[in-house]
Design a protein around this motif. Structure first.
Motif, PDB file in Angstrom:
ATOM      1  N   UNK A  78       0.839  -1.205   0.000  1.00 53.59           N
ATOM      2  CA  UNK A  78       0.000   0.000   0.000  1.00 53.59           C
ATOM      3  C   UNK A  78       0.870   1.250   0.000  1.00 53.59           C
ATOM      4  N   UNK A  79       2.016   1.208   0.669  1.00 57.44           N
ATOM      5  CA  UNK A  79       2.933   2.357   0.685  1.00 57.44           C
ATOM      6  C   UNK A  79       3.557   2.570  -0.692  1.00 57.44           C
ATOM      7  N   UNK A  80       4.001   1.491  -1.296  1.00 56.95           N
ATOM      8  CA  UNK A  80       4.653   1.590  -2.599  1.00 56.95           C
ATOM      9  C   UNK A  80       3.700   2.130  -3.664  1.00 56.95           C
ATOM     10  N   UNK A  81       2.420   1.732  -3.577  1.00 57.95           N
ATOM     11  CA  UNK A  81       1.456   2.164  -4.589  1.00 57.95           C
ATOM     12  C   UNK A  81       0.900   3.558  -4.321  1.00 57.95           C
ATOM     13  N   UNK A  82       0.666   3.886  -3.041  1.00 60.10           N
ATOM     14  CA  UNK A  82      -0.016   5.140  -2.713  1.00 60.10           C
ATOM     15  C   UNK A  82       0.913   6.348  -2.656  1.00 60.10           C
ATOM     16  N   UNK A  83       2.129   6.181  -2.156  1.00 57.17           N
ATOM     17  CA  UNK A  83       2.981   7.336  -1.891  1.00 57.17           C
ATOM     18  C   UNK A  83       3.350   8.147  -3.134  1.00 57.17           C
ATOM     19  N   UNK A  84       3.618   7.524  -4.291  1.00 58.25           N
ATOM     20  CA  UNK A  84       3.916   8.354  -5.468  1.00 58.25           C
ATOM     21  C   UNK A  84       2.773   9.291  -5.841  1.00 58.25           C
ATOM     22  N   UNK A  85       1.513   8.802  -5.742  1.00 58.66           N
ATOM     23  CA  UNK A  85       0.361   9.647  -6.048  1.00 58.66           C
ATOM     24  C   UNK A  85       0.261  10.816  -5.065  1.00 58.66           C
ATOM     25  N   UNK A  86       0.469  10.519  -3.774  1.00 57.29           N
ATOM     26  CA  UNK A  86       0.357  11.566  -2.749  1.00 57.29           C
ATOM     27  C   UNK A  86       1.452  12.609  -2.935  1.00 57.29           C
ATOM     28  N   UNK A  87       2.658  12.156  -3.212  1.00 60.72           N
ATOM     29  CA  UNK A  87       3.776  13.092  -3.437  1.00 60.72           C
ATOM     30  C   UNK A  87       3.527  13.986  -4.643  1.00 60.72           C
ATOM     31  N   UNK A  88       2.746  13.482  -5.609  1.00 58.02           N
ATOM     32  CA  UNK A  88       2.428  14.268  -6.804  1.00 58.02           C
ATOM     33  C   UNK A  88       1.164  15.103  -6.652  1.00 58.02           C
ATOM     34  N   UNK A  89       0.597  15.119  -5.432  1.00 62.50           N
ATOM     35  CA  UNK A  89      -0.537  15.993  -5.169  1.00 62.50           C
ATOM     36  C   UNK A  89      -1.890  15.445  -5.556  1.00 62.50           C
TER      37      UNK A  89
END
Length: 511
Positions: A27-38
């Motif tokens: 869940x971290x690997x999939x979600x964090x890139x989206x969150x970092x990109x706003x």
């Protein structure tokens, strides 16, 4: 992939390394890139998969450090609010980030003062809405996170959540996390999120693949006996037992304490101080067993729970997912055990269908099997025990009165008391009973007996006739007494019942 691949701020990476985090969870690997990109996201993952870090790390990385509240995390219970707040503080300590924890039962003035100096608020819906309605706080957060959204729905907070968002700025990044996705949560996501990305684990991952899920079929009157026998056999280090009602929690906790277990109940009628004391004792291993209702255990985050027991099955699959998610956390393996009656078999099958996982049927170990395992564990404990100086002195003193063999026999007699097993020899349904039960339920027959057909098949790897043979022997020999100890019993058990370390005398008292 490692956390370094996300290029977090140096101070944040330092906290991640200090916490011992190396590789992100799915869940971290999939979600964090989206969150970092706003991007707004909807994340579906069961409890214990690292959701707090999944939203916490990228949000901490994106905070600007300006005055005022920049992020709000809304959670269903005060226990979860404290846990999320602690984790965010741990990750943000080198960034100088302050976190305010807001929930009912505390003075408004104190919480408002904490908010004035905080960058992040972690709040329960009721108290947070009170502060907004009363205009006690004026905040414009850039980030809003809903954690355990389905739990908030079950607790009746949906309308509060909707109203909370009327006080928040429209220009924001919103993240919604939930273990399950009922229709009401999907509809909520449509109204509060802006073109969200969906991060969804596969259906088979809704329940953690590292959690071994089994069930035992017993008659209603045998629940307590089956529970004690399973504790004797599996000897879990730290476990949670789930009950449906507060009354059942109180009764079962009293019963287990009378049997020598370190156990306490947890339910909504307890004072907050009592609940916090019970949770603290459980986390610090002063308790080995916590008996709880679904509501009381919401937000409970303890990483070293080895076993979860369903004393009764929950009424729905969502509750089942949340219950068993209390074990197998932080990448560790866990065991989930359900005690069911024939009348509950249809409910079990419904849960299996909804979660996309088959639970393994097992039979409750008999006295001979438990005793054999206890003796083997005790022998291994003796082999592993290093010899202490004070033990040498004691033996030298004893040698003045006894020969060395007598001393050994006396010491062995003392420690062998822990191998005593109480109860009836056979508890619950046999393998052949359960096979017939499975076949009858598939045919739509009488699930209360499972005796109308004699087909083959089922979920067992060993033959059902062994258990039935033992039952017939018990009937002939009259060994059904609660304190009986048959000298020979050769039932076969599934190999997945792995041995565990024996319970020490300090943590378990036996007559």
């Amino acid at each position: 992939m490692t956390f370094k691949d996300f290029n977090f701020k140096e101070q944040l990476q330092k906290a991640i390394e200090e916490a011992g985090f190396k590789e992100p969870s799915p869940i971290q690997e999939q979600a964090m890139p989206f969150i970092l990109n706003g991007k707004d996201i909807v994340g579906q993952a069961h409890t214990g998969t690292g959701k707090t870090a999944a939203f916490g790390l990228p949000i901490l990385n994106r905070l600007k450090g300006k005055s005022g509240v920049e992020a709000v995390v809304i959670v269903p219970t005060r226990e979860l609010a404290m846990q999320v707040s602690d984790e965010l503080y741990r990750f943000g300590k080198f960034l100088g980030i302050n976190t305010a924890t807001v929930y009912g039962g505390q003075a408004y003035a104190r919480q408002i003062k904490l908010i004035e100096n905080a960058s992040i608020i972690v709040a329960t819906p009721g108290r947070f809405l009170d502060l907004l309605r009363g205009e006690k706080i004026d905040i414009k957060p850039d980030f809003v996170i809903l954690d355990e959204a389905d739990e908030m729905l079950d607790m009746g907070f949906l309308d509060d959540i909707k109203e909370i968002f009327t006080f928040l700025p429209k220009e924001r990044q919103t993240l919604l996390f939930s273990a399950t996705m009922p229709v009401a949560i999907k509809n909520l996501a449509k109204t509060i999120l802006n073109e969200p990305e969906f991060v969804t684990l596969t259906k088979s991952d809704v329940t953690n693949a590292k959690i071994t899920q089994t069930f035992y079929v017993v008659d209603e009157r045998e629940r307590d006996d089956a529970l004690i026998r399973l504790y004797d056999f599996k000897n879990p280090k730290k476990s949670i037992i789930f009950c449906r009602t507060k009354k059942e929690v109180d009764r079962l906790s009293t019963f287990l304490v009378s049997q020598g277990f370190m156990a306490k109940g947890l339910h909504g009628d307890m004072e907050q101080r009592q609940r916090e004391e019970a949770i603290r004792a459980f986390k610090t291993s002063k308790l080995e067993i916590l008996i709880a209702t679904d509501v009381a255990a919401r937000g409970l985050d303890v990483n070293d729970v080895t076993h979860v027991f369903n004393y009764h099955l929950p009424f729905d699959s969502e509750s089942y997912v949340h219950r068993i998610g209390r074990t197998g956390r932080a990448g560790k393996e866990g065991v989930a055990i359900s005690i069911v009656t024939p009348h509950e078999f249809r409910m079990l099958q419904k849960i299996e269908k909804n979660i996309g996982t088959k639970l393994e049927a097992k039979i409750v170990p008999n006295i001979s099997s438990v005793k054999t395992k206890k003796i083997a564990d005790l022998k291994q404990q003796i082999i592993d025990q290093e010899i202490k100086d004070y033990a040498l002195e004691l033996v030298e003193e004893l040698k003045e009165e006894f020969d060395i063999s007598t001393i050994a026999f006396k010491l062995a007699s003392m420690i062998s008391a822990s191998t005593y097993v109480q109860g009836n020899n056979n508890i619950g349904k046999s393998e052949s009973d359960i096979k017939r039960l499975i076949e009858n339920s598939l045919r739509g027959g009488d699930e209360s007996s499972g005796r109308n057909s004699r087909g083959r098949g089922g979920r067992f790897s060993s033959r059902g006739s062994d258990r039935d043979r033992d039952r017939r022997k018990d009937t002939r020999s009259g060994s059904g007494d609660r304190n009986s100890r048959p000298s020979s019993d050769r039932s076969k058990f599934p190999k997945s019942d792995k041995p565990s370390k024996p319970r020490t005398e300090r943590s378990r008292k036996r007559d």
